[in-house]
Design an enzyme around this catalytic site. Structure first.
Site, PDB file in Angstrom:
ATOM      1  N   ASP A  34       0.840  -1.191   0.000  1.00 22.16           N
ATOM      2  CA  ASP A  34       0.000   0.000   0.000  1.00 22.16           C
ATOM      3  C   ASP A  34       0.880   1.248   0.000  1.00 22.16           C
ATOM      4  OD1 ASP A  34      -2.213  -1.573   0.132  1.00 22.16           O
ATOM      5  OD2 ASP A  34      -2.763  -1.079   2.189  1.00 22.16           O
ATOM      6  N   LYS A  55      -3.846   2.823  -3.775  1.00 20.48           N
ATOM      7  CA  LYS A  55      -4.966   3.333  -4.577  1.00 20.48           C
ATOM      8  C   LYS A  55      -4.793   4.835  -4.807  1.00 20.48           C
ATOM      9  CE  LYS A  55      -7.691  -0.454  -3.695  1.00 20.48           C
ATOM     10  NZ  LYS A  55      -6.518  -1.324  -3.523  1.00 20.48           N
ATOM     11  N   MET A 168     -12.112   5.563   7.308  1.00 19.92           N
ATOM     12  CA  MET A 168     -12.394   6.306   6.065  1.00 19.92           C
ATOM     13  C   MET A 168     -13.576   7.253   6.241  1.00 19.92           C
ATOM     14  SD  MET A 168     -11.811   3.261   3.256  1.00 19.92           S
ATOM     15  CE  MET A 168     -12.460   1.890   4.188  1.00 19.92           C
TER      16      MET A 168
HETATM   17  N1  SAH Z   1      -6.706  -2.258   7.090  1.00 21.98           N
HETATM   18  C1  SAH Z   1      -6.558  -0.962   7.725  1.00 21.98           C
HETATM   19  C2  SAH Z   1      -7.691  -0.025   7.377  1.00 21.98           C
HETATM   20  C3  SAH Z   1      -7.729   0.366   5.922  1.00 21.98           C
HETATM   21  S1  SAH Z   1      -8.980   1.540   5.564  1.00 21.98           S
HETATM   22  C4  SAH Z   1      -6.477  -1.164   9.249  1.00 21.98           C
HETATM   23  O1  SAH Z   1      -6.732  -2.271   9.718  1.00 21.98           O
HETATM   24  O2  SAH Z   1      -6.157  -0.213   9.966  1.00 21.98           O
HETATM   25  C5  SAH Z   1      -8.085   3.059   5.689  1.00 21.98           C
HETATM   26  C6  SAH Z   1      -8.534   3.822   6.919  1.00 21.98           C
HETATM   27  O3  SAH Z   1      -7.910   3.274   8.073  1.00 21.98           O
HETATM   28  C7  SAH Z   1      -8.153   5.286   6.934  1.00 21.98           C
HETATM   29  O4  SAH Z   1      -9.087   6.071   6.238  1.00 21.98           O
HETATM   30  C8  SAH Z   1      -8.176   5.592   8.420  1.00 21.98           C
HETATM   31  O5  SAH Z   1      -9.508   5.770   8.864  1.00 21.98           O
HETATM   32  C9  SAH Z   1      -7.654   4.290   9.017  1.00 21.98           C
HETATM   33  N2  SAH Z   1      -6.200   4.326   9.249  1.00 21.98           N
HETATM   34  C10 SAH Z   1      -5.260   3.559   8.663  1.00 21.98           C
HETATM   35  N3  SAH Z   1      -4.036   3.853   9.144  1.00 21.98           N
HETATM   36  C11 SAH Z   1      -4.201   4.827  10.063  1.00 21.98           C
HETATM   37  C12 SAH Z   1      -3.321   5.565  10.908  1.00 21.98           C
HETATM   38  N4  SAH Z   1      -2.000   5.351  10.933  1.00 21.98           N
HETATM   39  N5  SAH Z   1      -3.855   6.511  11.706  1.00 21.98           N
HETATM   40  C13 SAH Z   1      -5.178   6.736  11.725  1.00 21.98           C
HETATM   41  N6  SAH Z   1      -6.053   6.077  10.956  1.00 21.98           N
HETATM   42  C14 SAH Z   1      -5.582   5.131  10.132  1.00 21.98           C
END
Ligand code: SAH
Length: 259
Positions: A34, A55, A168
């Site tokens: 990613d 993406k 998100m």
């Molecule tokens: N698989 C990931 C989520 C992917 S969707 C997980 O388990 O965390 C992407 C969303 O995850 C972002 O829009 C945000 O809401 C959250 N996210 C991912 N990394 C983050 C981070 N370091 N800090 C805060 N939110 C995060």
């Protein structure tokens, strides 16, 4: 035929990676990652070709099909293929589509879990999402909808779970707060954004559903998770106390001047 590993990279900090993930990265021949995976995490993949499949430009479905195909093709020529995803690969990460494509092509796949953003945020805040007496359920929710989903489908779980972690959701948080209040959650419910969880530039915005609904919407450069629920109240209280302290300090300064 090689094997494909769907691996969780954790929330951001490179040392929040499982040992299993680190060992797989060391063995990997090719890594599809990613956009937000930390550079130090990618450095563990010393022998691998790195492919950024993050993406972009909202071309999600085309790119997802491309990623699915790329994984299948890579497994034909590489022994260890790693698909490295932010947080946990199985949570809002399109894992099912990738696993299905691999299954259809007869390619072996294995999932390695990672620390998801909500749990990393809970750790960072020092607040349990299931604090005894206040919360007996946590919902992982996204208000972001796919083409075939109704826009308010997420609301059922989000309005009934004691604690809600919204992925998100940052750009549409004003509408999210309005929907949650309309569905019956008290307007005074604490709402906390945590941006860049676990990284040195982590930032928090402490607010309430009401304040969020009334705007303005906070803007973020990095990924941000929105946490909603009574378990965060002490955080909002401490901020209010903090503000009261600031107000007091300002008043005292003004009084000192006028005296
Ligand atoms: N698989 C990931 C989520 C992917 S969707 C997980 O388990 O965390 C992407 C969303 O995850 C972002 O829009 C945000 O809401 C959250 N996210 C991912 N990394 C983050 C981070 N370091 N800090 C805060 N939110 C995060």
């Amino acid at each position: 035929m090689g094997k494909v590993y769907l691996v969780g990279a954790g929330p951001g900090a490179p040392d929040l990676l499982t040992l299993r993930a680190a060992r797989l990265l060391e063995r990997a021949d090719i890594v599809f990652h990613d956009a937000l995976v930390h550079a130090d995490t990618l450095k563990l993949a010393t022998q691998a070709r790195l492919v950024d499949v993050g993406k972009r430009n909202g071309k999600v479905s085309t790119e997802q099909r491309f990623t699915n195909r790329a994984l299948v093709e890579a497994a034909k020529t590489h022994a260890v293929v790693v698909r490295l995803k932010g947080g946990d690969p199985m949570l809002f990460g399109r894992a099912h589509e990738e696993l299905e494509a691999l299954r259809e092509a007869g390619i072996e796949a294995e999932v390695v879990p990672g620390i998801t953003a909500a749990l990393a945020a809970s750790a960072s805040l020092g607040l349990s999402l299931t604090r005894r007496g206040l919360s007996r359920h946590v919902a992982f929710v996204t208000p972001r909808t796919g083409a075939d989903q109704s826009p308010t489908e997420w609301l059922g779980a989000a309005s009934s779970a004691d604690t809600v972690a919204l992925y998100m959701a940052a750009t549409q948080s004003q509408a999210v707060a309005a929907d949650l209040i309309a569905a019956g959650r008290p307007a005074t419910t604490p709402a906390i954004f945590v941006e860049n969880v676990s990284l040195p530039n982590e930032r928090r915005v402490v607010t309430t559903l009401q304040a969020l609904r009334n705007g303005p919407t906070p803007s973020f450069e990095g990924p941000a998770i929105l946490l909603v629920g009574e378990v965060f109240r002490e955080l909002s209280l401490s901020v209010m106390e903090h503000e009261a302290e600031i107000r007091l300090a300002v008043t005292e300064r003004c009084q000192a001047k006028s005296a």
